[in-house]
Write a protein that holds these residues in place. Structure first.
Motif, PDB file in Angstrom:
ATOM      1  N   ALA A   1     -31.891  -1.533  23.242  1.00 14.56           N
ATOM      2  CA  ALA A   1     -31.020  -0.875  24.409  1.00 14.56           C
ATOM      3  C   ALA A   1     -32.180   0.401  24.716  1.00 14.56           C
ATOM      4  N   THR A   2     -31.630   0.860  25.866  1.00 13.81           N
ATOM      5  CA  THR A   2     -32.338   2.127  26.595  1.00 13.81           C
ATOM      6  C   THR A   2     -32.177   3.220  26.012  1.00 13.81           C
ATOM      7  N   LEU A   3     -33.317   3.326  24.707  1.00 11.37           N
ATOM      8  CA  LEU A   3     -32.734   5.249  24.657  1.00 11.37           C
ATOM      9  C   LEU A   3     -32.280   6.466  25.438  1.00 11.37           C
ATOM     10  N   PRO A   4     -31.172   7.456  24.533  1.00  8.52           N
ATOM     11  CA  PRO A   4     -31.020   7.905  25.603  1.00  8.52           C
ATOM     12  C   PRO A   4     -32.678   9.034  26.305  1.00  8.52           C
ATOM     13  N   THR A   5     -32.442   9.854  26.988  1.00  5.67           N
ATOM     14  CA  THR A   5     -33.633  10.775  27.833  1.00  5.67           C
ATOM     15  C   THR A   5     -33.960  11.589  26.134  1.00  5.67           C
ATOM     16  N   TRP A   6     -33.042  12.654  26.081  1.00  2.00           N
ATOM     17  CA  TRP A   6     -32.949  13.434  24.976  1.00  2.00           C
ATOM     18  C   TRP A   6     -33.684  12.675  23.370  1.00  2.00           C
ATOM     19  N   LEU A   7     -33.193  11.115  23.486  1.00  2.80           N
ATOM     20  CA  LEU A   7     -33.716  11.379  22.021  1.00  2.80           C
ATOM     21  C   LEU A   7     -35.016  10.688  22.237  1.00  2.80           C
ATOM     22  N   VAL A   8     -35.770   9.827  23.552  1.00  2.00           N
ATOM     23  CA  VAL A   8     -36.761   9.888  23.897  1.00  2.00           C
ATOM     24  C   VAL A   8     -37.157  10.666  23.423  1.00  2.00           C
ATOM     25  N   PHE A   9     -37.436  12.032  23.339  1.00  2.00           N
ATOM     26  CA  PHE A   9     -37.707  13.051  23.690  1.00  2.00           C
ATOM     27  C   PHE A   9     -38.167  13.328  22.174  1.00  2.00           C
ATOM     28  N   VAL A  10     -37.356  13.446  21.735  1.00  2.80           N
ATOM     29  CA  VAL A  10     -37.653  14.038  19.833  1.00  2.80           C
ATOM     30  C   VAL A  10     -37.946  13.242  19.060  1.00  2.80           C
ATOM     31  N   LEU A  11     -37.615  11.515  19.308  1.00  2.00           N
ATOM     32  CA  LEU A  11     -38.747  10.822  18.612  1.00  2.00           C
ATOM     33  C   LEU A  11     -40.178  11.088  19.042  1.00  2.00           C
ATOM     34  N   VAL A  12     -40.178  10.966  20.313  1.00  2.00           N
ATOM     35  CA  VAL A  12     -41.577  11.341  19.989  1.00  2.00           C
ATOM     36  C   VAL A  12     -41.991  12.375  19.670  1.00  2.00           C
TER      37      VAL A  12
END
Length: 338
Positions: free
Chosen positions: A104-115
């Motif tokens: 599923a598409t991840l929430p934007t904040w989670l994308v930033f945190v993971l990257v």
């Protein structure tokens, strides 16, 4: 009175000599603006500062490495890898050619945190190699540049990644109080770096190491730990910049952010970040506002060349010459202080 005039004249001449590139680029921009009025249009200025915002974040990351007489040549490849990861995590559910069809598409904040967390590991590796294996930062980060690029190639298969969720790309489109969010993000990062460099023990240690690493170590500075923090923070900034670049471009590939580290190093040098170090009376040299000036001048040069319809191939020649001249001026200032 006459002595004062001579002194002022000498001071002005010295300032012009030390900031020759900045003065030259501003004059060129002024001339281009007169010839092409659209150069100073609101839309062009906004687009200019959007580009500056992303590159400024990368330059701030590298600035700490340069102040401690180090470097980070993995910046561009790390930012490119981060952009690809961000696109993979932010792809729209059900998009054709989705990298992970069942994810599923991840929430934007989670994308930033993971990257950013993944990129922090890259910085940690750089810091450990530089601090404990005593490998020169130039060589260590050049090797990491190739490693990260290879990992990105293997992981993505060299396939461009797009079809991003609107909530992710909106970061590069939306405004707050009439100012693009990209610019707000860079301003927040800049304030954070200013505080870190000027008001914290880490900042004092960083400048001390840049001034004289041996003296700093004798004075009780944990040089290894400080350098590791610097390289981890730098890679975190590359990760943040990569996410923003992916949102702005609407996609990414293995070639995203290629050679951004060279532009960042040149911008830092133009902005007064010393790449020579070793001046025990002054310590490491470099300021957060100075880096902004350097990035802005470098981006102004690119836009001015575009308005002058200069072939993009010649742009690389000009950029290379600017880098050489900027470093030459920096060395000249260092020798004058000795």
């Amino acid at each position: 009175m006459e002595a004062t005039k001579k002194l002022n004249g000498k001071a002005v001449g010295k300032w012009l000599g030390n900031n020759a590139i900045i003065v030259m680029m501003l004059l060129v921009s002024l001339i281009v603006g007169i010839i092409h009025p659209n150069f100073f249009s609101w839309n062009n200025i906004v687009n200019l500062f959007k580009n500056v915002s992303i590159r400024y974040i990368i330059a701030l990351g590298i600035s700490g490495c340069l102040i401690t007489t180090g470097n980070d040549l993995s910046a561009g490849r790390t930012a490119g890898f981060a952009a690809c990861l961000a696109c993979i995590f932010a792809q729209t559910t059900g998009a054709a050619g989705k990298f992970y069809p069942d994810m599923a598409t991840l929430p934007t904040w989670l994308v930033f945190v993971l990257v950013i967390a993944i990129c922090a590991v890259i910085g940690l590796c750089n810091g450990l190699v530089v601090s404990f294996l005593r490998v020169q930062p130039f060589i260590a980060t050049l090797g990491m540049q190739q490693v990260v690029y290879g990992i990105c190639l293997v992981y993505t298969g060299g396939t461009p990644i797009g079809s991003l969720d609107k909530s992710f790309t909106s970061i590069a489109i939306d405004n707050f109080l009439g100012i693009p969010l990209l610019i707000w993000v860079s301003l927040i990062v800049a304030v954070g770096f200013w505080f870190l460099y000027n008001k914290t023990r880490h900042g004092k240690y960083m400048y001390a190491i840049g001034g004289n690493e041996s003296a700093a170590e004798v004075a009780g500075v944990n040089v290894a730990a400080t350098k590791i923090r610097i390289y981890v923070l730098a890679s975190c900034m590359f990760g943040l910049a990569g996410c923003l670049l992916a949102a702005k471009s609407g996609g990414a590939s293995v070639n995203t952010a290629m050679s951004y580290e060279l532009d960042a190093i040149a911008a830092c040098t133009i902005g007064g970040v010393s790449t020579t170090g070793g001046v025990s009376t002054t310590g490491g040299v470099g300021t957060v506002p100075g880096v902004l000036v350097g990035v802005l001048v470098f981006e102004l040069m690119k836009v001015a060349l575009q308005f002058m319809n200069v072939n993009s191939s010649y742009t690389y020649i000009v950029q290379g010459l600017v880098i050489i001249v900027a470093v030459a001026i920096d060395i000249r200032k260092y020798l004058a202080k000795k």
